[in-house]
Scaffold this motif. Structure first.
Motif, PDB file in Angstrom:
ATOM      1  N   ASP A  82       0.941  -1.215   0.006  1.00  0.00           N
ATOM      2  CA  ASP A  82      -0.002   0.167   0.012  1.00  0.00           C
ATOM      3  C   ASP A  82       0.889   1.402  -0.081  1.00  0.00           C
ATOM      4  O   ASP A  82       0.540   2.254  -0.761  1.00  0.00           O
ATOM      5  CB  ASP A  82      -1.092  -0.003   1.284  1.00  0.00           C
ATOM      6  CG  ASP A  82      -1.868  -1.231   1.207  1.00  0.00           C
ATOM      7  OD1 ASP A  82      -2.342  -1.660   0.034  1.00  0.00           O
ATOM      8  OD2 ASP A  82      -2.784  -1.387   2.000  1.00  0.00           O
ATOM      9  N   VAL A  83       1.766   1.105   0.717  1.00  0.00           N
ATOM     10  CA  VAL A  83       3.046   2.346   0.767  1.00  0.00           C
ATOM     11  C   VAL A  83       3.525   2.658  -0.633  1.00  0.00           C
ATOM     12  O   VAL A  83       3.529   3.806  -1.038  1.00  0.00           O
ATOM     13  CB  VAL A  83       4.118   2.187   1.696  1.00  0.00           C
ATOM     14  CG1 VAL A  83       5.024   3.157   1.803  1.00  0.00           C
ATOM     15  CG2 VAL A  83       3.428   1.984   3.064  1.00  0.00           C
ATOM     16  N   ALA A  84       4.032   1.492  -1.262  1.00  0.00           N
ATOM     17  CA  ALA A  84       4.346   1.612  -2.644  1.00  0.00           C
ATOM     18  C   ALA A  84       3.415   2.215  -3.552  1.00  0.00           C
ATOM     19  O   ALA A  84       3.713   3.218  -4.410  1.00  0.00           O
ATOM     20  CB  ALA A  84       5.003   0.370  -3.233  1.00  0.00           C
ATOM     21  N   GLU A  85       2.330   1.662  -3.461  1.00  0.00           N
ATOM     22  CA  GLU A  85       1.098   2.112  -4.421  1.00  0.00           C
ATOM     23  C   GLU A  85       0.924   3.665  -4.122  1.00  0.00           C
ATOM     24  O   GLU A  85       0.652   4.392  -5.217  1.00  0.00           O
ATOM     25  CB  GLU A  85       0.057   1.552  -4.097  1.00  0.00           C
ATOM     26  CG  GLU A  85      -1.079   1.804  -5.096  1.00  0.00           C
ATOM     27  CD  GLU A  85      -2.440   0.840  -5.023  1.00  0.00           C
ATOM     28  OE1 GLU A  85      -3.616   1.339  -5.152  1.00  0.00           O
ATOM     29  OE2 GLU A  85      -2.289  -0.343  -4.530  1.00  0.00           O
ATOM     30  N   ALA A  86       0.705   3.896  -2.736  1.00  0.00           N
ATOM     31  CA  ALA A  86       0.356   5.351  -2.452  1.00  0.00           C
ATOM     32  C   ALA A  86       1.715   6.443  -3.291  1.00  0.00           C
ATOM     33  O   ALA A  86       1.489   7.584  -3.623  1.00  0.00           O
ATOM     34  CB  ALA A  86       0.434   5.739  -1.078  1.00  0.00           C
TER      35      ALA A  86
ATOM     36  N   THR B 132      11.624   4.779  10.016  1.00  0.00           N
ATOM     37  CA  THR B 132      11.157   5.706   9.263  1.00  0.00           C
ATOM     38  C   THR B 132      12.319   6.207   8.447  1.00  0.00           C
ATOM     39  O   THR B 132      13.313   6.559   8.807  1.00  0.00           O
ATOM     40  CB  THR B 132      10.535   6.702  10.177  1.00  0.00           C
ATOM     41  OG1 THR B 132       9.497   5.952  10.895  1.00  0.00           O
ATOM     42  CG2 THR B 132       9.961   7.758   8.991  1.00  0.00           C
ATOM     43  N   HIS B 133      12.058   6.429   6.980  1.00  0.00           N
ATOM     44  CA  HIS B 133      12.746   7.199   6.120  1.00  0.00           C
ATOM     45  C   HIS B 133      12.083   8.181   5.594  1.00  0.00           C
ATOM     46  O   HIS B 133      10.965   8.197   5.590  1.00  0.00           O
ATOM     47  CB  HIS B 133      13.284   6.091   4.853  1.00  0.00           C
ATOM     48  CG  HIS B 133      14.188   4.958   5.491  1.00  0.00           C
ATOM     49  ND1 HIS B 133      15.379   4.912   4.696  1.00  0.00           N
ATOM     50  CD2 HIS B 133      14.194   4.039   6.390  1.00  0.00           C
ATOM     51  CE1 HIS B 133      15.975   3.792   5.359  1.00  0.00           C
ATOM     52  NE2 HIS B 133      15.286   3.419   6.112  1.00  0.00           N
ATOM     53  N   THR B 134      12.853   9.357   5.218  1.00  0.00           N
ATOM     54  CA  THR B 134      12.343  10.444   4.631  1.00  0.00           C
ATOM     55  C   THR B 134      12.593  10.365   3.109  1.00  0.00           C
ATOM     56  O   THR B 134      13.739  10.515   2.909  1.00  0.00           O
ATOM     57  CB  THR B 134      12.631  11.729   5.425  1.00  0.00           C
ATOM     58  OG1 THR B 134      12.381  11.523   6.619  1.00  0.00           O
ATOM     59  CG2 THR B 134      11.878  12.670   4.697  1.00  0.00           C
ATOM     60  N   LEU B 135      11.789  10.345   2.207  1.00  0.00           N
ATOM     61  CA  LEU B 135      11.874  10.497   0.756  1.00  0.00           C
ATOM     62  C   LEU B 135      11.641  11.897   0.476  1.00  0.00           C
ATOM     63  O   LEU B 135      10.591  12.321   0.794  1.00  0.00           O
ATOM     64  CB  LEU B 135      11.136   9.585  -0.059  1.00  0.00           C
ATOM     65  CG  LEU B 135      11.172   7.858   0.494  1.00  0.00           C
ATOM     66  CD1 LEU B 135      10.310   7.320  -0.407  1.00  0.00           C
ATOM     67  CD2 LEU B 135      12.776   7.377   0.262  1.00  0.00           C
ATOM     68  N   VAL B 136      12.325  12.512  -0.529  1.00  0.00           N
ATOM     69  CA  VAL B 136      12.182  13.911  -1.064  1.00  0.00           C
ATOM     70  C   VAL B 136      11.602  13.227  -2.559  1.00  0.00           C
ATOM     71  O   VAL B 136      12.278  12.802  -3.341  1.00  0.00           O
ATOM     72  CB  VAL B 136      13.407  14.652  -1.082  1.00  0.00           C
ATOM     73  CG1 VAL B 136      13.156  15.645  -2.099  1.00  0.00           C
ATOM     74  CG2 VAL B 136      13.997  14.952   0.280  1.00  0.00           C
TER      75      VAL B 136
ATOM     76  N   PHE C  74       3.616  -0.975   7.904  1.00  0.00           N
ATOM     77  CA  PHE C  74       3.768   0.148   6.979  1.00  0.00           C
ATOM     78  C   PHE C  74       2.631   0.879   6.742  1.00  0.00           C
ATOM     79  O   PHE C  74       2.014   0.797   5.908  1.00  0.00           O
ATOM     80  CB  PHE C  74       4.255  -0.645   5.716  1.00  0.00           C
ATOM     81  CG  PHE C  74       5.606  -1.499   5.876  1.00  0.00           C
ATOM     82  CD1 PHE C  74       6.825  -1.173   6.230  1.00  0.00           C
ATOM     83  CD2 PHE C  74       5.205  -3.002   5.856  1.00  0.00           C
ATOM     84  CE1 PHE C  74       7.938  -1.961   6.363  1.00  0.00           C
ATOM     85  CE2 PHE C  74       6.212  -3.902   6.132  1.00  0.00           C
ATOM     86  CZ  PHE C  74       7.656  -3.249   6.230  1.00  0.00           C
ATOM     87  N   PRO C  75       2.467   1.737   7.557  1.00  0.00           N
ATOM     88  CA  PRO C  75       1.170   2.669   7.460  1.00  0.00           C
ATOM     89  C   PRO C  75       1.415   3.649   6.417  1.00  0.00           C
ATOM     90  O   PRO C  75       2.372   4.087   5.988  1.00  0.00           O
ATOM     91  CB  PRO C  75       1.193   3.481   8.947  1.00  0.00           C
ATOM     92  CG  PRO C  75       2.583   3.544   9.198  1.00  0.00           C
ATOM     93  CD  PRO C  75       3.036   2.302   8.915  1.00  0.00           C
ATOM     94  N   LEU C  76       0.310   4.089   5.806  1.00  0.00           N
ATOM     95  CA  LEU C  76       0.200   4.730   4.618  1.00  0.00           C
ATOM     96  C   LEU C  76       0.980   6.278   4.969  1.00  0.00           C
ATOM     97  O   LEU C  76       0.550   6.730   6.026  1.00  0.00           O
ATOM     98  CB  LEU C  76      -1.153   5.091   4.062  1.00  0.00           C
ATOM     99  CG  LEU C  76      -1.702   4.100   3.197  1.00  0.00           C
ATOM    100  CD1 LEU C  76      -3.212   4.200   3.004  1.00  0.00           C
ATOM    101  CD2 LEU C  76      -0.884   3.486   2.102  1.00  0.00           C
ATOM    102  N   PRO C  77       1.789   6.725   4.133  1.00  0.00           N
ATOM    103  CA  PRO C  77       2.473   8.071   4.243  1.00  0.00           C
ATOM    104  C   PRO C  77       1.349   9.204   4.067  1.00  0.00           C
ATOM    105  O   PRO C  77       0.505   9.033   3.455  1.00  0.00           O
ATOM    106  CB  PRO C  77       3.480   8.053   3.015  1.00  0.00           C
ATOM    107  CG  PRO C  77       3.078   7.304   2.070  1.00  0.00           C
ATOM    108  CD  PRO C  77       2.076   6.084   2.428  1.00  0.00           C
TER     109      PRO C  77
END
Length: 126
Positions: free
Chosen positions: A16-20, A50-54, A78-81
């Motif tokens: 779900d995270v990848a899809e979002a 937790t990782h932060t993506l730009v 892995f909750p949705l961002p």
């Protein structure tokens, strides 16, 4: 689970995270600004962090299924961002008026909201 190749590295996260992420990048890829988004990632030792993506207009993601079965409790791990809101607040609806008029009204509305947002941070008691 999905393996995402991003900025020369790979991260493992929930489906779900990848899809979002893919949805956000493809929907907002025409913007000029980058945004920072926190996501949960499974580390090589099995822990999550937790990782932060730009994410920005030039963001390229390669997403692949991993060979293992779906991880039990994946949604909890892995909750949705949470993505920042889009800066476009109004769009034209040419059904009632000409396209040029509708575009003008939408742009005017967006300018007005930006002015309100800028004014919201002012201290009026000083």
């Amino acid at each position: 689970m999905k393996l995402i190749t991003y900025a020369g590295g790979t991260i493992l996260t929930g489906d779900d995270v990848a899809e979002a992420l893919l949805d956000y990048v493809t929907t907002h890829s025409s913007g000029e600004e980058s945004v920072a988004v926190d996501i949960r990632v499974r580390e090589p030792d099995g822990t999550t962090r937790t990782h932060t993506l730009v994410l920005g207009p030039a963001t390229e993601l390669d997403v692949a299924d991993v060979a293992e079965e779906t991880l039990a409790g994946e949604i909890a791990l892995f909750p949705l961002p949470v993505f920042p809101p889009s800066r476009i607040l109004a769009v034209e609806d040419p059904s009632d008026e000409s396209e040029a008029e509708a575009e003008f009204h939408a742009a005017d509305f967006n300018r007005a909201v930006e002015g309100i947002e800028e004014g919201a941070g002012r201290d009026y008691d000083s």
